[in-house]
Design a protein around this motif. Structure first.
Motif, short mmCIF file in Angstrom:
data_model
loop_
_atom_site.label_atom_id
_atom_site.label_comp_id
_atom_site.label_asym_id
_atom_site.label_seq_id
_atom_site.Cartn_x
_atom_site.Cartn_y
_atom_site.Cartn_z
N THR A 1 0.86 -1.18 0.14
CA THR A 1 0.00 0.00 -0.05
C THR A 1 1.13 1.12 -0.03
O THR A 1 2.07 1.15 0.34
N VAL A 2 0.48 2.52 -0.25
CA VAL A 2 0.83 3.68 -0.43
C VAL A 2 1.42 3.95 1.02
O VAL A 2 2.52 4.41 1.17
N VAL A 3 0.52 3.80 1.96
CA VAL A 3 0.81 4.12 3.46
C VAL A 3 1.91 3.13 3.85
O VAL A 3 2.95 3.82 4.46
N ASP A 4 1.87 2.03 3.49
CA ASP A 4 3.18 1.16 3.91
C ASP A 4 4.39 1.57 3.50
O ASP A 4 5.67 1.48 4.21
N ASN B 1 14.00 15.09 -4.57
CA ASN B 1 12.97 14.65 -5.41
C ASN B 1 12.17 13.31 -4.64
O ASN B 1 12.79 12.89 -3.66
N TYR B 2 10.82 13.59 -4.65
CA TYR B 2 10.12 12.48 -3.70
C TYR B 2 9.19 12.18 -4.82
O TYR B 2 8.27 12.97 -5.32
N SER B 3 8.68 10.74 -4.90
CA SER B 3 8.12 10.35 -6.14
C SER B 3 7.45 9.15 -5.16
O SER B 3 7.72 8.33 -4.56
N ILE B 4 6.02 8.81 -5.88
CA ILE B 4 5.32 7.92 -5.44
C ILE B 4 4.57 7.20 -7.01
O ILE B 4 4.08 8.17 -7.55
N TRP B 5 4.85 5.93 -7.19
CA TRP B 5 3.96 5.38 -8.48
C TRP B 5 3.64 4.19 -8.12
O TRP B 5 4.13 3.43 -7.16
N PRO B 6 2.55 3.64 -8.45
CA PRO B 6 2.20 2.17 -8.45
C PRO B 6 3.08 1.21 -9.38
O PRO B 6 3.47 1.58 -10.23
N GLU C 1 -6.42 -4.51 -19.09
CA GLU C 1 -6.36 -4.85 -17.67
C GLU C 1 -4.93 -4.38 -17.03
O GLU C 1 -4.27 -5.16 -17.71
N VAL C 2 -5.07 -3.73 -16.07
CA VAL C 2 -3.67 -3.51 -15.41
C VAL C 2 -4.30 -3.73 -13.96
O VAL C 2 -4.94 -3.28 -13.14
N THR C 3 -3.19 -4.47 -13.27
CA THR C 3 -3.42 -4.98 -11.79
C THR C 3 -2.24 -4.09 -10.94
O THR C 3 -1.12 -4.31 -11.32
N ILE C 4 -2.63 -3.40 -10.16
CA ILE C 4 -1.70 -2.72 -9.10
C ILE C 4 -1.28 -3.80 -8.12
O ILE C 4 -2.17 -4.25 -7.52
N THR C 5 0.06 -4.05 -8.00
CA THR C 5 0.42 -5.07 -7.23
C THR C 5 1.38 -4.25 -5.72
O THR C 5 1.72 -5.19 -5.05
N GLY C 6 1.25 -2.99 -5.98
CA GLY C 6 2.13 -2.43 -5.05
C GLY C 6 2.56 -1.16 -5.18
O GLY C 6 1.89 -0.66 -6.34
N TYR C 7 3.29 -0.35 -4.50
CA TYR C 7 3.72 1.12 -4.62
C TYR C 7 5.14 1.07 -4.37
O TYR C 7 5.73 0.43 -3.51
N HIS C 8 5.65 2.16 -5.11
CA HIS C 8 7.03 2.44 -5.03
C HIS C 8 6.74 3.71 -4.29
O HIS C 8 6.13 4.85 -4.81
N VAL C 9 7.82 4.18 -3.35
CA VAL C 9 8.25 5.49 -2.77
C VAL C 9 9.61 5.59 -2.97
O VAL C 9 10.46 4.94 -2.66
N SER C 10 10.09 6.88 -3.72
CA SER C 10 11.49 7.11 -3.93
C SER C 10 11.47 8.31 -3.14
O SER C 10 10.94 9.47 -3.38
N ASN C 11 12.74 8.66 -2.58
CA ASN C 11 13.08 9.81 -1.66
C ASN C 11 14.34 10.18 -1.65
O ASN C 11 15.36 9.23 -1.64
N MET C 12 14.88 11.23 -2.48
CA MET C 12 16.44 11.68 -2.69
C MET C 12 16.49 12.65 -2.01
O MET C 12 15.91 14.03 -1.83
#
Length: 123
Positions: A63-66, A96-101, A112-123
């Motif tokens: 999840t985005v929160v996790d 840079n701070y990014s969030i993407w599925p 059909e696209v399935t979201i399997t999680g989220y990436h968070v990147s912080n530079m």
């Protein structure tokens, strides 16, 4: 605005037509090549008083929160280590701070696209 007279425009066109071939020939003539030459040497000495580093943290969670919390926990440890080494907080910045599925595509169903999680990147 003053509009030019036709005779003035004709004279300007004639001048340009007469000078453009000469400019083109001068540009292609090796005697007219433009060059810049620089020669020099220097010496510097002293103790370094600055260092610049880039550090990035990327987390992937369901999840985005996790993903955000996991990323923030690592960043807090990095900040604590920098503080321990007397790095002033004013000298630290986020670039840079990014969030993407994280997506999974099914080749049998291209729409059909399935979201399997989220990436968070912080530079």
């Amino acid at each position: 605005m003053i509009s030019p007279r036709p005779a003035a425009l004709m004279a300007l066109a004639a001048i340009l037509a007469a000078t453009l071939p000469a400019c083109a020939n001068a540009h292609n003539d090796p005697a007219f090549e433009r060059t810049i030459s620089v020669t020099g040497n220097g010496k510097a000495s002293g103790s370094p008083d600055q260092a610049q580093i880039s550090v990035g943290v990327q987390t992937v969670e369901a999840t985005v929160v996790d993903a955000s919390r996991a990323n923030q926990a690592i960043i807090e440890r990095i900040m604590a280590a920098l503080e321990k080494h007397d790095i002033d907080e004013d000298d630290i910045q986020t670039s840079n701070y990014s969030i993407w599925p994280r997506q999974q595509h099914d080749p049998r169903q291209p729409d059909e696209v399935t979201i399997t999680g989220y990436h968070v990147s912080n530079m």
